[in-house]
Scaffold this motif. Structure first.
Motif, PDB file in Angstrom:
ATOM      1  N   GLY A 143     -17.931  40.456  27.366  1.00  0.00           N
ATOM      2  CA  GLY A 143     -18.586  39.595  26.401  1.00  0.00           C
ATOM      3  C   GLY A 143     -18.090  38.165  26.492  1.00  0.00           C
ATOM      4  O   GLY A 143     -17.182  37.839  27.272  1.00  0.00           O
ATOM      5  N   LEU A 144     -18.694  37.307  25.689  1.00  0.00           N
ATOM      6  CA  LEU A 144     -18.329  35.896  25.585  1.00  0.00           C
ATOM      7  C   LEU A 144     -17.882  35.605  24.169  1.00  0.00           C
ATOM      8  O   LEU A 144     -18.514  36.043  23.208  1.00  0.00           O
ATOM      9  CB  LEU A 144     -19.509  34.993  25.961  1.00  0.00           C
ATOM     10  CG  LEU A 144     -19.977  35.020  27.409  1.00  0.00           C
ATOM     11  CD1 LEU A 144     -21.250  34.190  27.574  1.00  0.00           C
ATOM     12  CD2 LEU A 144     -18.897  34.512  28.353  1.00  0.00           C
ATOM     13  N   VAL A 145     -16.785  34.857  24.055  1.00  0.00           N
ATOM     14  CA  VAL A 145     -16.246  34.457  22.764  1.00  0.00           C
ATOM     15  C   VAL A 145     -16.012  32.951  22.795  1.00  0.00           C
ATOM     16  O   VAL A 145     -15.550  32.404  23.802  1.00  0.00           O
ATOM     17  CB  VAL A 145     -14.927  35.197  22.453  1.00  0.00           C
ATOM     18  CG1 VAL A 145     -14.272  34.640  21.203  1.00  0.00           C
ATOM     19  CG2 VAL A 145     -15.186  36.683  22.283  1.00  0.00           C
ATOM     20  N   GLU A 146     -16.335  32.285  21.703  1.00  0.00           N
ATOM     21  CA  GLU A 146     -16.148  30.837  21.607  1.00  0.00           C
ATOM     22  C   GLU A 146     -14.660  30.539  21.427  1.00  0.00           C
ATOM     23  O   GLU A 146     -14.117  30.601  20.322  1.00  0.00           O
ATOM     24  CB  GLU A 146     -16.961  30.265  20.442  1.00  0.00           C
ATOM     25  CG  GLU A 146     -17.216  28.769  20.561  1.00  0.00           C
ATOM     26  CD  GLU A 146     -18.229  28.292  19.543  1.00  0.00           C
ATOM     27  OE1 GLU A 146     -18.717  27.160  19.665  1.00  0.00           O
ATOM     28  OE2 GLU A 146     -18.544  29.074  18.616  1.00  0.00           O
ATOM     29  N   PHE A 147     -14.018  30.247  22.530  1.00  0.00           N
ATOM     30  CA  PHE A 147     -12.573  30.037  22.569  1.00  0.00           C
ATOM     31  C   PHE A 147     -12.255  29.138  23.761  1.00  0.00           C
ATOM     32  O   PHE A 147     -12.910  29.246  24.798  1.00  0.00           O
ATOM     33  CB  PHE A 147     -11.862  31.392  22.711  1.00  0.00           C
ATOM     34  CG  PHE A 147     -10.356  31.303  22.742  1.00  0.00           C
ATOM     35  CD1 PHE A 147      -9.630  31.309  21.568  1.00  0.00           C
ATOM     36  CD2 PHE A 147      -9.673  31.208  23.949  1.00  0.00           C
ATOM     37  CE1 PHE A 147      -8.243  31.227  21.598  1.00  0.00           C
ATOM     38  CE2 PHE A 147      -8.300  31.131  23.989  1.00  0.00           C
ATOM     39  CZ  PHE A 147      -7.582  31.138  22.800  1.00  0.00           C
ATOM     40  N   PRO A 148     -11.339  28.197  23.653  1.00  0.00           N
ATOM     41  CA  PRO A 148     -10.361  27.914  22.594  1.00  0.00           C
ATOM     42  C   PRO A 148     -10.838  26.937  21.535  1.00  0.00           C
ATOM     43  O   PRO A 148     -10.118  26.684  20.576  1.00  0.00           O
ATOM     44  CB  PRO A 148      -9.191  27.314  23.373  1.00  0.00           C
ATOM     45  CG  PRO A 148      -9.838  26.616  24.521  1.00  0.00           C
ATOM     46  CD  PRO A 148     -11.039  27.450  24.896  1.00  0.00           C
ATOM     47  N   SER A 149     -12.020  26.344  21.700  1.00  0.00           N
ATOM     48  CA  SER A 149     -12.534  25.407  20.702  1.00  0.00           C
ATOM     49  C   SER A 149     -14.043  25.541  20.658  1.00  0.00           C
ATOM     50  O   SER A 149     -14.656  26.115  21.573  1.00  0.00           O
ATOM     51  CB  SER A 149     -12.120  23.967  21.046  1.00  0.00           C
ATOM     52  OG  SER A 149     -12.658  23.580  22.299  1.00  0.00           O
ATOM     53  N   PRO A 150     -14.697  25.041  19.625  1.00  0.00           N
ATOM     54  CA  PRO A 150     -16.160  25.144  19.543  1.00  0.00           C
ATOM     55  C   PRO A 150     -16.841  24.499  20.747  1.00  0.00           C
ATOM     56  O   PRO A 150     -16.457  23.418  21.192  1.00  0.00           O
ATOM     57  CB  PRO A 150     -16.483  24.402  18.242  1.00  0.00           C
ATOM     58  CG  PRO A 150     -15.232  24.502  17.426  1.00  0.00           C
ATOM     59  CD  PRO A 150     -14.114  24.456  18.412  1.00  0.00           C
ATOM     60  N   GLY A 151     -17.832  25.199  21.277  1.00  0.00           N
ATOM     61  CA  GLY A 151     -18.546  24.718  22.446  1.00  0.00           C
ATOM     62  C   GLY A 151     -17.970  25.183  23.760  1.00  0.00           C
ATOM     63  O   GLY A 151     -18.587  24.970  24.811  1.00  0.00           O
ATOM     64  N   MET A 152     -16.795  25.828  23.745  1.00  0.00           N
ATOM     65  CA  MET A 152     -16.164  26.356  24.956  1.00  0.00           C
ATOM     66  C   MET A 152     -16.153  27.878  24.857  1.00  0.00           C
ATOM     67  O   MET A 152     -15.681  28.441  23.865  1.00  0.00           O
ATOM     68  CB  MET A 152     -14.743  25.805  25.108  1.00  0.00           C
ATOM     69  CG  MET A 152     -14.679  24.292  25.160  1.00  0.00           C
ATOM     70  SD  MET A 152     -12.984  23.658  25.222  1.00  0.00           S
ATOM     71  CE  MET A 152     -12.441  24.317  26.801  1.00  0.00           C
ATOM     72  N   TRP A 153     -16.677  28.556  25.903  1.00  0.00           N
ATOM     73  CA  TRP A 153     -16.838  30.000  25.887  1.00  0.00           C
ATOM     74  C   TRP A 153     -15.949  30.628  26.948  1.00  0.00           C
ATOM     75  O   TRP A 153     -15.829  30.122  28.057  1.00  0.00           O
ATOM     76  CB  TRP A 153     -18.299  30.373  26.129  1.00  0.00           C
ATOM     77  CG  TRP A 153     -19.199  29.892  25.032  1.00  0.00           C
ATOM     78  CD1 TRP A 153     -19.791  28.670  24.931  1.00  0.00           C
ATOM     79  CD2 TRP A 153     -19.562  30.622  23.867  1.00  0.00           C
ATOM     80  NE1 TRP A 153     -20.521  28.585  23.776  1.00  0.00           N
ATOM     81  CE2 TRP A 153     -20.408  29.768  23.095  1.00  0.00           C
ATOM     82  CE3 TRP A 153     -19.286  31.895  23.392  1.00  0.00           C
ATOM     83  CZ2 TRP A 153     -20.958  30.172  21.895  1.00  0.00           C
ATOM     84  CZ3 TRP A 153     -19.831  32.290  22.183  1.00  0.00           C
ATOM     85  CH2 TRP A 153     -20.658  31.437  21.456  1.00  0.00           C
ATOM     86  N   SER A 154     -15.338  31.734  26.588  1.00  0.00           N
ATOM     87  CA  SER A 154     -14.435  32.458  27.477  1.00  0.00           C
ATOM     88  C   SER A 154     -14.910  33.889  27.630  1.00  0.00           C
ATOM     89  O   SER A 154     -15.497  34.475  26.714  1.00  0.00           O
ATOM     90  CB  SER A 154     -13.002  32.442  26.926  1.00  0.00           C
ATOM     91  OG  SER A 154     -12.525  31.123  26.795  1.00  0.00           O
ATOM     92  N   ILE A 155     -14.643  34.446  28.799  1.00  0.00           N
ATOM     93  CA  ILE A 155     -14.994  35.833  29.083  1.00  0.00           C
ATOM     94  C   ILE A 155     -13.916  36.752  28.516  1.00  0.00           C
ATOM     95  O   ILE A 155     -12.719  36.519  28.719  1.00  0.00           O
ATOM     96  CB  ILE A 155     -15.156  36.051  30.594  1.00  0.00           C
ATOM     97  CG1 ILE A 155     -16.369  35.285  31.113  1.00  0.00           C
ATOM     98  CG2 ILE A 155     -15.297  37.533  30.922  1.00  0.00           C
ATOM     99  CD1 ILE A 155     -16.598  35.437  32.589  1.00  0.00           C
ATOM    100  N   VAL A 156     -14.326  37.796  27.809  1.00  0.00           N
ATOM    101  CA  VAL A 156     -13.400  38.760  27.227  1.00  0.00           C
ATOM    102  C   VAL A 156     -13.841  40.166  27.605  1.00  0.00           C
ATOM    103  O   VAL A 156     -15.020  40.418  27.891  1.00  0.00           O
ATOM    104  CB  VAL A 156     -13.339  38.617  25.689  1.00  0.00           C
ATOM    105  CG1 VAL A 156     -12.765  37.272  25.288  1.00  0.00           C
ATOM    106  CG2 VAL A 156     -14.712  38.818  25.057  1.00  0.00           C
TER     107      VAL A 156
END
Length: 261
Positions: A143-156
């Motif tokens: 999945g994708l989570v908005e991390f580490p700040s708004p507008g930046m997405w990380s794979i989890v």
């Protein structure tokens, strides 16, 4: 009278045999060969290291009369790995019957009475049962989570929902789910946290593709498994490097002198 001077090269063209051009081509060919041979060499090295590690771990438990090096003038790599696979399979077969389960329960009760070992054994057992069970769903979804700040997405990697006691302590009424965020380029390290289910965007990607994407820091994108696409990407990289080197070797355009009246 003829002149022996070589006419200057036209703008945008390079002399055919300049030393810097030879070094640039040498570097391009070297990098191309490194891209091709590097993954193969590292894969063989890691495989060889794992086989030797298992051999050194299992060899002390094998009697000398049954070791291949006793009858051969050289060692046989992989013999310990074969013994380990057979032993683990036999252990699983014996554990599946009543006597095996009784012995395992007796051993677990014995370990459960040791305070320091009890927590380590129970935690490792739950991890192995979750990871290697055929019907488990941990780390099988991406999945994708908005991390580490708004507008930046990380794979989890999506794991399990928290227990009832822990879910009651989390703020809000929305259901939470545990996720693991791997770090690049080493996906075995990362961050573990609970996220509301509505904040996770589940994507159609396998965990293998996600690990490859993270380890390559986005260089290798999912869907590039076709050999023709890989060859085309490799050729494109080499061509782009050649064009960049040629552009860096071109003489800078001098401004025209001002006309004096």
């Amino acid at each position: 009278m003829t002149s022996n001077k070589v006419p200057p090269a036209a703008p945008g063209e390079l002399p055919p045999d300049t030393p810097r051009g030879l070094m640039a081509r040498f570097r391009n060919y070297f990098l191309t060969g490194l891209v091709v041979a590097g993954p193969i060499a590292i894969t063989f090295y890691l495989t060889w290291w794992f086989v030797n590690w298992v051999d050194n771990l299992v060899r002390p438990f094998v009697p000398t009369a049954y070791r291949p090096e006793t009858y051969l003038p050289f060692g046989l790599p992989g013999s310990g790995l074969i013994v380990a696979v057979i032993a683990l399979t036999l252990l699983g077969f014996l554990t599946a019957n009543l006597i095996g389960r009784t012995l395992v329960d007796l051993g677990e009760r014995l370990l459960g009475r040791i305070p320091a070992v009890r927590a380590i054994y129970r935690g490792l057992k739950q991890v192995f049962e979750t990871l290697f069970s055929g019907n488990g769903s941990s780390f099988r979804r991406v999945g994708l989570v908005e991390f580490p700040s708004p507008g930046m997405w990380s794979i989890v990697l999506i794991s399990q929902a928290p227990s009832a006691e822990l879910a009651a302590s989390l703020p809000g009424e929305e259901e939470h789910i545990s996720v693991f965020l791997p770090c690049a380029p080493n996906p075995t390290t990362g961050f573990f946290f609970y996220v509301p289910r509505s904040k996770i965007i589940e994507i159609e990607m396998s965990t293998e593709d996600a690990a490859t994407l993270i380890m390559s820091a986005g260089v290798v994108q999912p869907g590039a498994n076709d050999q023709k696409q890989r060859a085309a990407a490799l050729a494109g990289m080499a061509n782009a490097a050649r064009v960049a080197n040629q552009a860096s070797l071109q003489p800078a355009t001098q401004p025209a002198p001002a006309k004096v009246e």
